[in-house]
Design an enzyme around this catalytic site. Structure first.
Site, PDB file in Angstrom:
ATOM      1  N   ASP A  70     116.221  79.512  56.866  1.00  0.00           N
ATOM      2  CA  ASP A  70     116.878  79.098  55.583  1.00  0.00           C
ATOM      3  C   ASP A  70     117.709  80.416  54.356  1.00  0.00           C
ATOM      4  OD1 ASP A  70     116.432  76.332  55.784  1.00  0.00           O
ATOM      5  OD2 ASP A  70     114.638  76.612  53.989  1.00  0.00           O
TER       6      ASP A  70
ATOM      7  N   LYS B   1     117.995  70.493  57.322  1.00  0.00           N
ATOM      8  CA  LYS B   1     116.916  70.117  56.722  1.00  0.00           C
ATOM      9  C   LYS B   1     116.133  68.997  55.718  1.00  0.00           C
ATOM     10  CE  LYS B   1     114.035  74.155  56.536  1.00  0.00           C
ATOM     11  NZ  LYS B   1     113.965  73.810  55.169  1.00  0.00           N
TER      12      LYS B   1
ATOM     13  N   CYS C  68     108.742  77.836  53.104  1.00  0.00           N
ATOM     14  CA  CYS C  68     109.464  76.841  53.962  1.00  0.00           C
ATOM     15  C   CYS C  68     109.186  77.002  55.667  1.00  0.00           C
ATOM     16  CB  CYS C  68     111.473  76.242  54.059  1.00  0.00           C
ATOM     17  SG  CYS C  68     111.497  75.614  53.275  1.00  0.00           S
TER      18      CYS C  68
HETATM   19  C1  C5J Z   1     112.378  77.335  50.865  1.00  0.00           C
HETATM   20  C2  C5J Z   1     111.647  76.095  48.911  1.00  0.00           C
HETATM   21  N1  C5J Z   1     112.794  77.526  51.919  1.00  0.00           N
HETATM   22  N2  C5J Z   1     111.086  78.146  47.795  1.00  0.00           N
HETATM   23  N3  C5J Z   1     112.449  76.871  50.043  1.00  0.00           N
HETATM   24  O1  C5J Z   1     111.358  78.118  51.206  1.00  0.00           O
HETATM   25  O2  C5J Z   1     112.031  75.750  48.216  1.00  0.00           O
END
Ligand code: C5J
Length: 229
Positions: A24, A129, A162
């Site tokens: 991400d 995702k 994540c």
């Molecule tokens: C991720 C989030 N990518 N913190 N998402 O960690 O909501």
């Protein structure tokens, strides 16, 4: 087998059965006006991860090893976004609302793209995702099984959400997992530190952590080994 100085002990991996999973590295988590900032987070912490993730990507690309990127995002009609995820709390903008980088966390919008420094190149795999974990409601498990992958090297953001969720999912599925310490960040430095400790506690209950320098040293050591025929 490449052997890396890691915590809680040495981490060995066969590159042919290993993939890098970059979680991400999206504008929505890293840049002003994105999902991360709408939740009230200080996004400046994310800057620290960019150069190490870029270096780690370069390392895997040089070696010709498998690279996978993930993106947390949702369909435009929000059919894959549980109301609990959209409605919780009081963010300044919710998932699907219009923001400065398009609709927040929606697939195909500018904010949901990976930042240019860490963008996928031809031949790399991108997994979209809807959840925090990379295995939930995605084809990642099948893809790794088809390629005979048994070891995952993790990087990306955010460490305790994540990245950690994906690493725990992978660990439960029997993968050996290594997190590269500088190549991950949290909006909360203390959460990053705690997550690294949690992963490697109890004899590596979730996996290992290592510095990027340790990974580079391991590769150099390997390259210097004489070839025994
Ligand atoms: C991720 C989030 N990518 N913190 N998402 O960690 O909501």
């Amino acid at each position: 087998m490449i052997k890396v100085d890691a915590t809680p002990f040495e981490f060995g991996f066969d590159p042919a059965r290993t993939a890098l999973v970059v979680i991400d590295m999206q504008r929505d988590f890293i840049e002003p006006g994105g999902f991360g900032e709408t939740l009230g987070n200080d996004i400046s912490h994310m800057q620290r991860a960019i150069a190490p993730v870029r270096d780690l990507l370069a390392l895997f690309r040089q070696q010709g090893w498998l690279v996978i990127h993930t993106r947390e995002n949702h369909a435009g009609d929000l059919s894959d976004c549980p109301p609990a995820k959209r409605d919780r709390g009081s963010p300044s903008l919710r998932i699907g609302d219009d923001g400065p980088m398009g609709r927040i966390l929606i697939r195909g919008e500018p904010g949901a793209e990976i930042i240019p420094d860490c963008a996928p190149v031809n031949g790399e795999i991108v997994i979209d995702k809807p959840g925090k974990g990379a295995f939930y409601a995605t084809g990642l498990g099948d893809l790794l099984a088809d390629r005979g992958i048994r070891t995952l090297v993790f990087a990306g953001v955010t460490t305790e959400v994540c990245v950690q969720t994906s690493m725990r999912e992978a660990n439960d599925r029997g993968f050996e997992c290594l997190l590269i310490e500088e190549a991950t960040e949290s909006y909360f430095p203390e959460f990053k530190a705690a997550t690294l400790d949690m992963i490697r506690a109890q004899g590596g209950i979730v996996g290992w952590t290592a510095s990027l320098a340790a990974l580079k040293t391991a590769l150099e050591r390997q390259t210097r080994q004489p070839e025994v025929l």
